[in-house]
Design a protein around this motif. Structure first.
Motif, mmCIF file in Angstrom:
data_model
loop_
_atom_site.group_PDB
_atom_site.id
_atom_site.type_symbol
_atom_site.label_atom_id
_atom_site.label_comp_id
_atom_site.label_asym_id
_atom_site.label_seq_id
_atom_site.Cartn_x
_atom_site.Cartn_y
_atom_site.Cartn_z
ATOM 1 N N UNK A 115 0.800 -1.236 0.000
ATOM 2 C CA UNK A 115 0.000 0.000 0.000
ATOM 3 C C UNK A 115 0.828 1.279 0.000
ATOM 4 N N UNK A 116 2.118 1.171 0.262
ATOM 5 C CA UNK A 116 2.971 2.363 0.330
ATOM 6 C C UNK A 116 3.488 2.786 -1.038
ATOM 7 N N UNK A 117 3.333 1.913 -2.033
ATOM 8 C CA UNK A 117 3.698 2.215 -3.415
ATOM 9 C C UNK A 117 5.098 2.820 -3.526
ATOM 10 N N UNK A 118 6.058 2.012 -3.163
ATOM 11 C CA UNK A 118 7.452 2.405 -3.270
ATOM 12 C C UNK A 118 7.849 2.555 -4.739
ATOM 13 N N UNK A 119 9.035 3.121 -5.024
ATOM 14 C CA UNK A 119 9.482 3.249 -6.421
ATOM 15 C C UNK A 119 9.532 1.902 -7.146
ATOM 16 N N UNK A 120 9.554 1.993 -8.470
ATOM 17 C CA UNK A 120 9.476 0.805 -9.313
ATOM 18 C C UNK A 120 10.573 -0.199 -8.996
ATOM 19 N N UNK A 121 11.780 0.264 -8.754
ATOM 20 C CA UNK A 121 12.889 -0.652 -8.503
ATOM 21 C C UNK A 121 12.662 -1.454 -7.220
ATOM 22 N N UNK A 122 12.138 -0.803 -6.183
ATOM 23 C CA UNK A 122 11.856 -1.508 -4.926
ATOM 24 C C UNK A 122 10.766 -2.555 -5.144
ATOM 25 N N UNK A 123 9.725 -2.197 -5.867
ATOM 26 C CA UNK A 123 8.665 -3.155 -6.157
ATOM 27 C C UNK A 123 9.192 -4.321 -6.993
ATOM 28 N N UNK A 124 10.119 -4.042 -7.910
ATOM 29 C CA UNK A 124 10.708 -5.108 -8.711
ATOM 30 C C UNK A 124 11.502 -6.077 -7.829
ATOM 31 N N UNK A 125 12.247 -5.537 -6.878
ATOM 32 C CA UNK A 125 13.015 -6.403 -5.969
ATOM 33 C C UNK A 125 12.086 -7.261 -5.116
ATOM 34 N N UNK A 126 11.000 -6.677 -4.643
ATOM 35 C CA UNK A 126 10.010 -7.448 -3.885
ATOM 36 C C UNK A 126 9.411 -8.555 -4.741
ATOM 37 N N UNK A 127 9.118 -8.237 -5.992
ATOM 38 C CA UNK A 127 8.550 -9.229 -6.902
ATOM 39 C C UNK A 127 9.508 -10.389 -7.109
ATOM 40 N N UNK A 128 10.770 -10.075 -7.328
ATOM 41 C CA UNK A 128 11.775 -11.129 -7.518
ATOM 42 C C UNK A 128 11.852 -12.010 -6.270
#
Length: 345
Positions: A115-128
């Motif tokens: 829900x905090x909608x971090x930058x794209x790179x952080x979301x990509x790392x979480x996805x990985x």
């Protein structure tokens, strides 16, 4: 067709071929170590792209809840197995906690960060992190108890895992497709060609990952242990190398490659819940070109598949998939005629 169109088609084919190369290498890796023809490799690609898309909306992806459920099931199985072997409650509980630890941490981080909608790179790392955590759990739940079964049985299980993961993808992501934002929007002119930043990222990440895999298998003790398991499973066991640990590690690497491939391909095309099957199947064609054994041949085969698909889409776009998958027939015929045959014991 002039030289500029040829250049554009070759660039497009090599870009797609880089993705297929990663999936082909993952397929060869899994088959070499575990004898599993891992048909659901493409589902990791779809899960990677679609999980990032859901993070972009500020919601918690359904894959997070699936990861927790699979981790609990695998933990219960490990507790039971350890208890039956040792009759030691503390060891059994420890085994279950070890299985549960990484998925629980990744799930907690995802629930907190979504829900905090971090930058794209952080979301990509979480996805990985989330998608990679699926790898060992898929092996533990679907394949570990059948590690000594025939290749045909393992193939049938792979088909079942594929349908299960595709159905769960429809449940979590719906029937609509998603297209992720590019990691680099820059454009570069090279004569008649226009290179996008995303294309350069795809090529660079693919080459870097292939290089890291080569370093891992050639220059690390753990990589050599996996190679030993691939060459002789019984001999590796006698030397103290756990085939179960090798299998879980191999599936983790395959899931990591799939997740990265999903992030790379997500900005270039719309990904649906079932898109991973066709993408993974093209990686499988590349792996077959390599005889499900040679990493360099699989990488070269992937580039060939990408070029054939690109030029096929120009000449006969309605039949481009047919053209690509028909490639496998002469390749199998040639390998059947040129290779030796032996019965599986």
């Amino acid at each position: 067709m002039d030289i500029s169109i040829v250049g554009i088609l070759m660039l497009d084919g090599m870009t797609n071929g880089a993705i297929y190369a990663l999936l082909g290498l993952a397929t060869v890796l899994v088959f070499a170590v575990t004898r599993v023809i891992f048909i659901p490799q493409g589902e990791f690609v779809a899960y990677g792209a679609l999980t990032l898309a859901i993070f972009q909306t500020g919601q918690i992806p359904g894959t997070v809840w699936l990861l927790l459920l699979m981790a609990v099931l695998a933990s219960v199985l490990d507790v039971r197995q350890t208890w039956l072997h040792t009759h030691n409650g503390r060891k059994a509980l420890k085994a279950g906690m070890v299985t549960l630890l990484v998925p629980a941490v990744m799930s907690a981080l995802s629930i907190w960060a979504a829900p905090r909608q971090f930058p794209l790179l952080v979301q990509a790392l979480l996805t990985v992190g989330v998608v990679t955590s699926f790898g060992p759990l898929v092996y533990r739940l679907a394949y570990q108890s059948l590690a000594d079964a025939s290749s045909l049985v393992l193939l049938i299980v792979s088909v079942g895992v594929h349908f299960a993961m595709t159905g769960l993808g429809l449940l979590f992501f719906g029937a609509e497709g998603f297209r992720n934002p590019s990691f680099w929007d820059e454009r570069f002119s090279l004569g008649a060609l226009t290179l996008t930043g995303q294309t350069l990222i795809i090529g660079g990440v693919s080459l870097a990952l292939i290089g890291l895999l080569w370093q891992f298998f050639e220059h690390t003790l753990y990589g050599k242990a996996l190679r030993a398991t691939a060459v002789n499973r019984l001999g590796a066991r006698l030397m103290g190398i756990s085939s179960h640990t090798a299998g879980q590690s191999t599936f983790a690497m395959a899931a990591l490659i799939g997740a990265l491939s999903g992030l790379l391909i997500g900005p270039t095309t719309t990904v649906f819940y079932d898109s991973g099957f066709l993408i993974g199947l093209k990686g499988f064609v590349a792996a077959v070109i390599g005889g499900l054994a040679s990493y360099p041949a699989a990488a070269i085969g992937a580039l060939f598949v990408g070029l054939v698909e690109s030029f096929g889409s120009f000449w006969a776009s309605s039949f481009k998939e047919v053209i690509v998958f028909t490639l496998i027939l002469p390749i199998l015929l040639w390998r059947s005629m040129s290779g030796g045959h032996s019965e599986e014991h």
